[in-house]
Write an enzyme that holds these catalytic residues in place. Structure first.
Site, mmCIF file in Angstrom:
data_model
loop_
_atom_site.group_PDB
_atom_site.id
_atom_site.type_symbol
_atom_site.label_atom_id
_atom_site.label_comp_id
_atom_site.label_asym_id
_atom_site.label_seq_id
_atom_site.Cartn_x
_atom_site.Cartn_y
_atom_site.Cartn_z
ATOM 1 N N ASP A 187 8.580 3.051 57.798
ATOM 2 C CA ASP A 187 9.531 4.087 56.745
ATOM 3 C C ASP A 187 9.610 5.319 57.540
ATOM 4 O O ASP A 187 9.238 5.363 58.699
ATOM 5 C CB ASP A 187 8.814 4.185 55.346
ATOM 6 N N CYS A 204 3.449 2.902 57.228
ATOM 7 C CA CYS A 204 4.084 3.987 56.757
ATOM 8 C C CYS A 204 3.014 5.062 56.516
ATOM 9 O O CYS A 204 2.010 4.751 57.246
ATOM 10 C CB CYS A 204 4.541 3.220 55.045
ATOM 11 N N GLY A 205 3.216 5.911 55.758
ATOM 12 C CA GLY A 205 2.305 6.791 55.429
ATOM 13 C C GLY A 205 0.751 6.538 55.376
ATOM 14 O O GLY A 205 0.046 6.897 56.200
ATOM 15 N N GLY A 244 -0.067 3.015 54.840
ATOM 16 C CA GLY A 244 -0.120 1.865 55.595
ATOM 17 C C GLY A 244 -0.229 0.826 54.313
ATOM 18 O O GLY A 244 0.155 -0.422 54.660
ATOM 19 N N HIS A 293 -10.959 -13.676 62.531
ATOM 20 C CA HIS A 293 -11.132 -14.117 61.362
ATOM 21 C C HIS A 293 -10.046 -14.304 60.219
ATOM 22 O O HIS A 293 -10.024 -15.253 59.740
ATOM 23 C CB HIS A 293 -12.295 -13.280 60.512
ATOM 24 N N ARG A 333 -14.444 -22.165 60.597
ATOM 25 C CA ARG A 333 -14.366 -21.882 59.076
ATOM 26 C C ARG A 333 -13.275 -20.958 58.775
ATOM 27 O O ARG A 333 -12.947 -21.036 57.555
ATOM 28 C CB ARG A 333 -15.797 -21.349 58.698
#
Length: 144
Positions: free
Chosen positions: A9, A66-67, A69, A99, A133
């Protein structure tokens, strides 16, 4: 050559411009879904097209900001094929890939420097999904 979807943004615009240049220097192709200036804008307008490009395979992965996140990360993760991870330090980015098989890394543009952002991106790029896993857990993420 891999293609990266970029989205931000207005708050992430300046950092995005610097990271795009950094990634081009590394040999990546870039698709910029916006924002295209630092004037006020709404992150979903850019997050949704970027997510679709990663889901479809048009782009190999994405980098978004963005600012904080958070907003753009929430929007990206509405897409079933997206695993967007908010990373504010390299270790988080590394684990997100190893992971969680993150396919979009999200940065909190107002809380990381350009130097930190590059280190976060490098950690993400250098990490490899471990499978095993972790794949079992990844398979349980999409809503059926």
């Amino acid at each position: 050559m891999e293609t990266i979807a970029f989205a931000s943004d207005h708050a992430g615009y300046e950092l995005k411009q610097k990271l795009k240049a950094y990634m081009v220097d590394k040999g990546y192709e870039i698709v910029d879904f916006g924002a295209f200036s630092s004037e006020a804008s709404d992150f979903p307008d850019f997050a949704h097209p970027a997510a679709k490009a990663v889901e479809s395979g048009e782009c190999s992965f994405g980098i978004a900001m963005c600012g904080s996140g958070n907003g753009i990360c929430m929007t990206l993760n509405k897409h079933q094929g997206i695993r967007a991870a908010l990373a504010w330090m390299p270790e988080i980015a590394d684990l997100a890939k190893r992971h969680n098989k993150a396919n979009i890394i999200v940065l909190p543009a107002r809380f990381v420097t350009e130097y930190e952002a590059k280190n976060i991106i490098d950690a993400y790029l250098n990490a490899k999904f471990e499978g095993g896993r972790h794949q079992r857990r990844i398979d349980k993420i999409p809503v059926q």
